[in-house]
Design an enzyme around this catalytic site. Structure first.
Site, PDB file in Angstrom:
ATOM      1  N   SER A  33     -16.145   3.075 -10.512  1.00 11.22           N
ATOM      2  CA  SER A  33     -16.793   1.945  -9.727  1.00 11.22           C
ATOM      3  C   SER A  33     -17.898   2.782  -8.873  1.00 11.22           C
ATOM      4  O   SER A  33     -18.748   1.883  -8.496  1.00 11.22           O
ATOM      5  CB  SER A  33     -15.852   1.534  -8.626  1.00 11.22           C
ATOM      6  N   LYS A  56     -15.619   3.361  -1.348  1.00 17.00           N
ATOM      7  CA  LYS A  56     -16.650   2.417  -1.413  1.00 17.00           C
ATOM      8  C   LYS A  56     -17.768   2.564  -0.353  1.00 17.00           C
ATOM      9  O   LYS A  56     -17.382   3.040   0.627  1.00 17.00           O
ATOM     10  CB  LYS A  56     -16.151   0.954  -1.358  1.00 17.00           C
TER      11      LYS A  56
END
Length: 205
Positions: free
Chosen positions: A126, A163
């Protein structure tokens, strides 16, 4: 060592830091990608200059065949143990013994100037847009707040994720840097906290 250009010194510094952190040298392709050198011959020319002036040694027939003189790293360099966090037990401090999977030995000079640091093993793709690959070790500086856009280690219902942090008025978006992943939206009242800020990445060769 004889004088080199600013760009040659930048390449040398990259090689030295790479070897210190990852215990192996970068490939010619990795050096080219780092400095925008499209031709492998261009990288080889820079390495020949560095070798001729005593900054590196080339080892033949090896993809990661760059070595440094023995006196490059200071004798005062210290190795420190860094906790690698595995699964996180609900309700426990992040560095609680039951959360620590193992310890890593890392040169102190490569870590942020804070005693409150830990490591997470990256899983998945990701964050490949930031050059963070599955299997990398993310070095996290512990703190409870972050600035918009920073890469954070977030805890959501006891699970850690790496993230970009984007707070809004009544929610938080955690965004990946791989466009195939949708943002994670955290609403008010959900079990969410910031464990720390990304300070570096270790990749095993």
């Amino acid at each position: 060592m004889r004088k080199i250009t600013e760009r040659q010194h930048a390449i040398y510094s990259y090689i030295k830091d790479f070897i210190l952190l990852r215990k192996c040298s970068p490939t010619i392709r990795e050096i080219g990608d780092k400095f925008g050198i499209k031709s492998t011959n261009g990288v080889r020319d820079a390495l020949r200059v560095l070798e001729s002036k005593g900054y590196i040694k080339k080892l033949s027939n090896q993809a990661r065949g760059i070595a440094l003189p023995q006196n490059v790293f200071p004798a005062s360099a210290e190795a420190v143990s860094l906790p690698l966090i595995g699964s996180i037990a609900a309700g426990t401090p992040i560095l609680a013994a039951e959360n620590v999977e193992q310890t890593l030995t890392v040169d102190k000079s490569m870590l942020p100037r804070s005693s409150e640091i830990f490591a997470l093993r990256v899983q998945g793709d990701s964050m490949v847009g930031d050059g963070i690959l599955s299997g990398d070790i993310a070095i996290i500086r512990m703190q409870k707040n972050a600035e918009r856009g920073q890469i954070i280690a977030a805890l959501i219902d006891g699970d850690a994720t790496l993230k970009h942090y984007y707070p809004a008025e009544n929610r938080i978006e955690l965004r990946a840097s791989n466009p195939k992943y949708m943002p994670i939206t955290v609403c008010e009242g959900e079990d969410f906290s910031i464990a720390g800020i990304l300070a570096g990445v270790i990749r095993k060769c």
